[in-house]
Design a protein around this motif. Sequence first.
Motif, PDB file in Angstrom:
ATOM      1  N   ALA A 121      -3.428  10.415   9.369  1.00  0.00           N
ATOM      2  CA  ALA A 121      -4.360   9.678   8.511  1.00  0.00           C
ATOM      3  C   ALA A 121      -4.670   8.284   9.042  1.00  0.00           C
ATOM      4  CB  ALA A 121      -3.806   9.581   7.096  1.00  0.00           C
ATOM      5  N   GLY A 122      -3.808   7.767   9.948  1.00  0.00           N
ATOM      6  CA  GLY A 122      -4.016   6.424  10.491  1.00  0.00           C
ATOM      7  C   GLY A 122      -3.050   5.392   9.960  1.00  0.00           C
ATOM      8  N   LYS A 123      -1.972   5.838   9.321  1.00  0.00           N
ATOM      9  CA  LYS A 123      -1.028   4.907   8.674  1.00  0.00           C
ATOM     10  C   LYS A 123      -0.376   3.967   9.682  1.00  0.00           C
ATOM     11  CE  LYS A 123       1.565   8.189   6.982  1.00  0.00           C
ATOM     12  NZ  LYS A 123       0.839   9.335   7.595  1.00  0.00           N
ATOM     13  N   THR A 124       0.206   4.532  10.741  1.00  0.00           N
ATOM     14  CA  THR A 124       0.896   3.699  11.722  1.00  0.00           C
ATOM     15  C   THR A 124      -0.084   2.807  12.470  1.00  0.00           C
ATOM     16  OG1 THR A 124       2.744   5.248  11.982  1.00  0.00           O
ATOM     17  CG2 THR A 124       2.309   3.755  13.816  1.00  0.00           C
ATOM     18  N   THR A 125      -1.267   3.322  12.756  1.00  0.00           N
ATOM     19  CA  THR A 125      -2.290   2.504  13.424  1.00  0.00           C
ATOM     20  C   THR A 125      -2.644   1.294  12.570  1.00  0.00           C
ATOM     21  OG1 THR A 125      -3.214   4.442  14.543  1.00  0.00           O
ATOM     22  CG2 THR A 125      -4.624   2.504  14.374  1.00  0.00           C
ATOM     23  N   LEU A 126      -2.822   1.505  11.271  1.00  0.00           N
ATOM     24  CA  LEU A 126      -3.125   0.386  10.380  1.00  0.00           C
ATOM     25  C   LEU A 126      -1.973  -0.604  10.345  1.00  0.00           C
ATOM     26  CD1 LEU A 126      -4.867  -1.021   8.267  1.00  0.00           C
ATOM     27  CD2 LEU A 126      -3.896   0.499   6.528  1.00  0.00           C
ATOM     28  N   LEU A 127      -0.744  -0.104  10.279  1.00  0.00           N
ATOM     29  CA  LEU A 127       0.420  -0.993  10.257  1.00  0.00           C
ATOM     30  C   LEU A 127       0.479  -1.825  11.526  1.00  0.00           C
ATOM     31  CD1 LEU A 127       2.988  -1.395   8.332  1.00  0.00           C
ATOM     32  CD2 LEU A 127       4.224  -0.206  10.139  1.00  0.00           C
ATOM     33  N   HIS A 128       0.213  -1.208  12.669  1.00  0.00           N
ATOM     34  CA  HIS A 128       0.252  -1.943  13.944  1.00  0.00           C
ATOM     35  C   HIS A 128      -0.830  -3.024  14.002  1.00  0.00           C
ATOM     36  CE1 HIS A 128       2.597   1.251  16.468  1.00  0.00           C
ATOM     37  NE2 HIS A 128       3.283   0.779  15.450  1.00  0.00           N
ATOM     38  N   ILE A 129      -1.987  -2.743  13.432  1.00  0.00           N
ATOM     39  CA  ILE A 129      -3.064  -3.737  13.468  1.00  0.00           C
ATOM     40  C   ILE A 129      -2.764  -4.910  12.547  1.00  0.00           C
ATOM     41  CG2 ILE A 129      -5.486  -4.142  12.837  1.00  0.00           C
ATOM     42  CD1 ILE A 129      -6.071  -1.324  13.954  1.00  0.00           C
ATOM     43  N   ILE A 130      -2.335  -4.631  11.304  1.00  0.00           N
ATOM     44  CA  ILE A 130      -2.040  -5.756  10.406  1.00  0.00           C
ATOM     45  C   ILE A 130      -0.765  -6.473  10.838  1.00  0.00           C
ATOM     46  CG2 ILE A 130      -3.290  -4.718   8.490  1.00  0.00           C
ATOM     47  CD1 ILE A 130      -0.648  -3.972   7.213  1.00  0.00           C
ATOM     48  N   GLY A 131       0.058  -5.810  11.666  1.00  0.00           N
ATOM     49  CA  GLY A 131       1.233  -6.457  12.236  1.00  0.00           C
ATOM     50  C   GLY A 131       0.965  -7.133  13.568  1.00  0.00           C
ATOM     51  N   LYS A 158       6.384   5.558  -4.834  1.00  0.00           N
ATOM     52  CA  LYS A 158       6.117   5.384  -6.261  1.00  0.00           C
ATOM     53  C   LYS A 158       6.746   4.115  -6.821  1.00  0.00           C
ATOM     54  CE  LYS A 158       5.507  10.304  -7.292  1.00  0.00           C
ATOM     55  NZ  LYS A 158       6.081  11.500  -7.952  1.00  0.00           N
ATOM     56  N   ARG A 159       7.820   3.634  -6.188  1.00  0.00           N
ATOM     57  CA  ARG A 159       8.472   2.413  -6.664  1.00  0.00           C
ATOM     58  C   ARG A 159       7.755   1.151  -6.197  1.00  0.00           C
ATOM     59  NH1 ARG A 159      14.691   1.904  -5.732  1.00  0.00           N
ATOM     60  NH2 ARG A 159      14.252   0.076  -7.018  1.00  0.00           N
ATOM     61  N   ALA A 160       6.867   1.285  -5.246  1.00  0.00           N
ATOM     62  CA  ALA A 160       6.181   0.120  -4.684  1.00  0.00           C
ATOM     63  C   ALA A 160       5.276  -0.537  -5.721  1.00  0.00           C
ATOM     64  CB  ALA A 160       5.366   0.538  -3.464  1.00  0.00           C
ATOM     65  N   ASP A 161       5.004  -1.825  -5.517  1.00  0.00           N
ATOM     66  CA  ASP A 161       4.090  -2.546  -6.399  1.00  0.00           C
ATOM     67  C   ASP A 161       2.655  -2.065  -6.206  1.00  0.00           C
ATOM     68  OD1 ASP A 161       6.152  -4.352  -7.358  1.00  0.00           O
ATOM     69  OD2 ASP A 161       6.033  -5.299  -5.391  1.00  0.00           O
ATOM     70  N   LYS A 162       2.386  -1.566  -4.997  1.00  0.00           N
ATOM     71  CA  LYS A 162       1.023  -1.143  -4.664  1.00  0.00           C
ATOM     72  C   LYS A 162       1.106   0.007  -3.678  1.00  0.00           C
ATOM     73  CE  LYS A 162      -3.307  -3.175  -2.912  1.00  0.00           C
ATOM     74  NZ  LYS A 162      -3.934  -4.456  -2.514  1.00  0.00           N
ATOM     75  N   ILE A 163       0.303   1.044  -3.900  1.00  0.00           N
ATOM     76  CA  ILE A 163       0.248   2.180  -2.992  1.00  0.00           C
ATOM     77  C   ILE A 163      -1.138   2.219  -2.355  1.00  0.00           C
ATOM     78  CG2 ILE A 163       0.424   4.680  -2.739  1.00  0.00           C
ATOM     79  CD1 ILE A 163       2.121   4.725  -5.279  1.00  0.00           C
ATOM     80  N   ILE A 164      -1.170   2.271  -1.024  1.00  0.00           N
ATOM     81  CA  ILE A 164      -2.419   2.456  -0.289  1.00  0.00           C
ATOM     82  C   ILE A 164      -2.382   3.865   0.282  1.00  0.00           C
ATOM     83  CG2 ILE A 164      -3.801   1.719   1.686  1.00  0.00           C
ATOM     84  CD1 ILE A 164      -2.576  -1.099   1.261  1.00  0.00           C
ATOM     85  N   LEU A 165      -3.266   4.723  -0.215  1.00  0.00           N
ATOM     86  CA  LEU A 165      -3.292   6.112   0.218  1.00  0.00           C
ATOM     87  C   LEU A 165      -4.421   6.293   1.225  1.00  0.00           C
ATOM     88  CD1 LEU A 165      -2.165   8.983  -0.078  1.00  0.00           C
ATOM     89  CD2 LEU A 165      -3.783   9.333  -1.960  1.00  0.00           C
ATOM     90  N   LEU A 166      -4.043   6.719   2.428  1.00  0.00           N
ATOM     91  CA  LEU A 166      -5.017   6.938   3.496  1.00  0.00           C
ATOM     92  C   LEU A 166      -5.270   8.425   3.692  1.00  0.00           C
ATOM     93  CD1 LEU A 166      -4.047   4.526   6.451  1.00  0.00           C
ATOM     94  CD2 LEU A 166      -5.744   4.182   4.665  1.00  0.00           C
ATOM     95  N   LYS A 167      -6.508   8.750   4.022  1.00  0.00           N
ATOM     96  CA  LYS A 167      -6.875  10.100   4.427  1.00  0.00           C
ATOM     97  C   LYS A 167      -8.036  10.006   5.409  1.00  0.00           C
ATOM     98  CE  LYS A 167      -8.131  14.681   2.724  1.00  0.00           C
ATOM     99  NZ  LYS A 167      -8.477  15.494   1.512  1.00  0.00           N
ATOM    100  N   ASP A 168      -7.852  10.607   6.575  1.00  0.00           N
ATOM    101  CA  ASP A 168      -8.898  10.607   7.609  1.00  0.00           C
ATOM    102  C   ASP A 168      -9.399   9.202   7.920  1.00  0.00           C
ATOM    103  OD1 ASP A 168      -8.770  13.402   7.730  1.00  0.00           O
ATOM    104  OD2 ASP A 168     -10.230  13.615   6.097  1.00  0.00           O
ATOM    105  N   GLY A 169      -8.460   8.253   8.007  1.00  0.00           N
ATOM    106  CA  GLY A 169      -8.816   6.904   8.431  1.00  0.00           C
ATOM    107  C   GLY A 169      -9.475   6.041   7.391  1.00  0.00           C
ATOM    108  N   GLN A 170      -9.450   6.487   6.126  1.00  0.00           N
ATOM    109  CA  GLN A 170     -10.053   5.701   5.058  1.00  0.00           C
ATOM    110  C   GLN A 170      -9.116   5.614   3.871  1.00  0.00           C
ATOM    111  OE1 GLN A 170     -13.699   8.150   4.770  1.00  0.00           O
ATOM    112  NE2 GLN A 170     -14.842   6.303   5.301  1.00  0.00           N
ATOM    113  N   ILE A 171      -9.236   4.551   3.092  1.00  0.00           N
ATOM    114  CA  ILE A 171      -8.454   4.423   1.878  1.00  0.00           C
ATOM    115  C   ILE A 171      -9.109   5.253   0.789  1.00  0.00           C
ATOM    116  CG2 ILE A 171      -7.688   2.843   0.069  1.00  0.00           C
ATOM    117  CD1 ILE A 171      -7.419   0.665   2.150  1.00  0.00           C
ATOM    118  N   VAL A 172      -8.327   6.152   0.204  1.00  0.00           N
ATOM    119  CA  VAL A 172      -8.861   7.003  -0.865  1.00  0.00           C
ATOM    120  C   VAL A 172      -8.292   6.608  -2.222  1.00  0.00           C
ATOM    121  CG1 VAL A 172      -9.344   8.938   0.652  1.00  0.00           C
ATOM    122  CG2 VAL A 172      -7.097   8.774  -0.428  1.00  0.00           C
ATOM    123  N   LYS A 173      -7.274   5.706  -2.225  1.00  0.00           N
ATOM    124  CA  LYS A 173      -6.685   5.251  -3.485  1.00  0.00           C
ATOM    125  C   LYS A 173      -6.068   3.891  -3.255  1.00  0.00           C
ATOM    126  CE  LYS A 173      -3.196   6.472  -6.948  1.00  0.00           C
ATOM    127  NZ  LYS A 173      -2.136   7.406  -7.314  1.00  0.00           N
TER     128      LYS A 173
END
Length: 221
Positions: A39-49, A206-221
């Motif tokens: 979905a692009g999760k690690t790629t997003l983490l690397h960019i914001i990091g 589910k315990r997080a203050d905020k959930i960012i759900l990715l699918k196919d390189g886009q945020i869906v939630k």
Amino acid sequence: MLLRGRNIYKTYGQIRVLKGINIDISEKQIVSIAGPSGAGKTTLLHIIGTLEGADKRDDYSLSIDNKLINDCSSKQIAQFRNQTLGFVFQFHGLLPEFTALENICLPARIRGISKPKARILGLELMSQMNIADKANKKPKTLSGGEQQRVAVARALINNPKIVLADEPTGNLDSDNANMMHELFFKIRDQFGCCFVIVTHNETLAKRADKIILLKDGQIVK
């Protein structure tokens, strides 16, 4: 806002992995980035990091702690990353030839903190992580849970504003994973830092203050 990203795209060859991500993260939040594999999760983490750059676009921006990252040189980004961000990965990434304490102290030494002061900071963190008795042990002699606690202490030694974690409990059994989850919340409350965590663990997400759900390189939630 502690972190704000706008129009984050990332392309590898002909494959567009991220397709226009907008993200806002506040201070002291625990944020989980979830979604299916690819979905692009690690790629997003690397960019914001700041570990890798997004596609260069006129409408792209990344601001962390009021610093506009896309205006910085590579040297400035490296210095900023060392002083402001901490990292924890699924496979702890400890250097096998160094002791646990030496591994923890590395970011502080890179920052220019003296060896004696870095050792004091490292030992304090090890005590808080309940691994003070492992200071002179090499990583290979530690359990998986202990190695990951060393990695967390290493991430914290420069008192970062944000700790970015990529599947930090993915290589741990359920008991150690649960203890690590509790540790993240304890650290957030004690140190006042923000956590951004890529995870497949539904309990942690589910315990997080905020959930960012990715699918196919886009945020869906």
